[in-house]
Design a protein around this motif. Sequence first.
Motif, PDB file in Angstrom:
ATOM      1  N   GLU A 277       0.832  -1.208   0.000  1.00 55.60           N
ATOM      2  CA  GLU A 277       0.000   0.000   0.000  1.00 55.60           C
ATOM      3  C   GLU A 277       0.862   1.251   0.000  1.00 55.60           C
ATOM      4  O   GLU A 277       0.482   2.275  -0.590  1.00 55.60           O
ATOM      5  CB  GLU A 277      -0.918  -0.007   1.228  1.00 55.60           C
TER       6      GLU A 277
ATOM      7  N   LYS B  39       1.707   1.940  -3.546  1.00 56.27           N
ATOM      8  CA  LYS B  39       0.549   2.482  -4.263  1.00 56.27           C
ATOM      9  C   LYS B  39       0.335   3.951  -3.919  1.00 56.27           C
ATOM     10  O   LYS B  39       0.028   4.775  -4.791  1.00 56.27           O
ATOM     11  CB  LYS B  39      -0.700   1.670  -3.916  1.00 56.27           C
ATOM     12  N   THR B  40       0.509   4.281  -2.647  1.00 61.48           N
ATOM     13  CA  THR B  40       0.347   5.666  -2.212  1.00 61.48           C
ATOM     14  C   THR B  40       1.431   6.558  -2.806  1.00 61.48           C
ATOM     15  O   THR B  40       1.164   7.693  -3.222  1.00 61.48           O
ATOM     16  CB  THR B  40       0.372   5.742  -0.674  1.00 61.48           C
TER      17      THR B  40
ATOM     18  N   ALA C  73       2.856   6.157  -5.642  1.00 61.99           N
ATOM     19  CA  ALA C  73       2.491   6.380  -7.035  1.00 61.99           C
ATOM     20  C   ALA C  73       1.440   7.482  -7.157  1.00 61.99           C
ATOM     21  O   ALA C  73       1.514   8.331  -8.054  1.00 61.99           O
ATOM     22  CB  ALA C  73       1.985   5.086  -7.666  1.00 61.99           C
ATOM     23  N   ARG C  74       0.469   7.471  -6.239  1.00 62.69           N
ATOM     24  CA  ARG C  74      -0.558   8.523  -6.271  1.00 62.69           C
ATOM     25  C   ARG C  74       0.043   9.890  -5.963  1.00 62.69           C
ATOM     26  O   ARG C  74      -0.302  10.888  -6.589  1.00 62.69           O
ATOM     27  CB  ARG C  74      -1.672   8.198  -5.269  1.00 62.69           C
ATOM     28  N   VAL C  75       0.939   9.939  -4.985  1.00 66.07           N
ATOM     29  CA  VAL C  75       1.575  11.209  -4.610  1.00 66.07           C
ATOM     30  C   VAL C  75       2.400  11.766  -5.760  1.00 66.07           C
ATOM     31  O   VAL C  75       2.382  12.972  -6.037  1.00 66.07           O
ATOM     32  CB  VAL C  75       2.455  11.013  -3.355  1.00 66.07           C
TER      33      VAL C  75
ATOM     34  N   GLY D 139       1.934  11.076  -8.880  1.00 66.52           N
ATOM     35  CA  GLY D 139       1.148  11.157 -10.103  1.00 66.52           C
ATOM     36  C   GLY D 139       1.709  10.280 -11.204  1.00 66.52           C
ATOM     37  O   GLY D 139       1.679  10.634 -12.385  1.00 66.52           O
TER      38      GLY D 139
ATOM     39  N   PRO E 251       2.200   6.119 -12.830  1.00 65.49           N
ATOM     40  CA  PRO E 251       1.615   4.775 -12.825  1.00 65.49           C
ATOM     41  C   PRO E 251       2.433   3.816 -11.976  1.00 65.49           C
ATOM     42  O   PRO E 251       3.660   3.914 -11.920  1.00 65.49           O
ATOM     43  CB  PRO E 251       1.630   4.371 -14.304  1.00 65.49           C
ATOM     44  N   LEU E 252       1.745   2.890 -11.334  1.00 66.95           N
ATOM     45  CA  LEU E 252       2.413   1.854 -10.554  1.00 66.95           C
ATOM     46  C   LEU E 252       2.577   0.615 -11.423  1.00 66.95           C
ATOM     47  O   LEU E 252       1.605   0.098 -11.971  1.00 66.95           O
ATOM     48  CB  LEU E 252       1.590   1.504  -9.310  1.00 66.95           C
TER      49      LEU E 252
END
Length: 258
Positions: free
Chosen positions: A17, A20-21, A23-25, A27, A29-30
């Motif tokens: 997780e 994944k976080t 990757a979101r931070v 911006g 792709p994971l």
Amino acid sequence: MGRPLFLEGEAGVGKTELAKTLARVLGAPLIRLQCHEGLDASRALYDWDFPRQLLHLRAAEAAGERDVARLEGELYDRRFLLARPLLRALETSPSVLLVDEVDRADDEFEAFLLEVLSDFTITVPELGTIRAERPPAVVVTSNRTREVHDALKRRCLYHWLDHPTFDREVAVIRRRLPAATERLAGRVARAAQRLREADLLKPPGVAESLDWTEALLALGARDLDPDTAALTLGAVLKYREDQRRVVADGLAALLDGG
């Protein structure tokens, strides 16, 4: 610092997780490479699309193509190359590469991974060298089923991810499952903390706390009591022996004061 982040910790504490976080931070792709026994370079790096190559060969022959050298060159064109996670991560900029559960892979693959992470360059004999324009952010995780070699760890920044504190676990549950009340999240988190202190085959992680809460919400429960705990124990304890032990010790004792 441009170095991979090596995460170790018990299963279910949130290592995946975290990637994944990240990757979101960022911006980005994971791209995930799930390690397992027998994993080799062709599954992690690239492979040739043999069915498409064969179709191309048959179509060329049907069209009367007689230039063998040209036909061989076309068979190893970039369009027939299947990019696996490592190659995709090098060609995607920016990206986050998650090498998940590296401890499940063989020593040979670990040595190969070390080489790739050293310079983020891959050589495809038929096409040449492929170098990342911007190296991906790399997260490597391990559950410590075996020790990972020091050479790989030296390339990384190391972090041990532990189980969260009670307050943080409550916050995680409520953030991920907004329908859970403060009381329900607190009862689940307190029980999970106590289960981790018991001598179980598989103590619950945060993932199991979330599963447990979700199961309770699915039943319409607004609190965790011995009856609802008995109905949903399979969401938090995944071994029969652990369930028997907890039930034998008494579910009321587990929830007392929660």
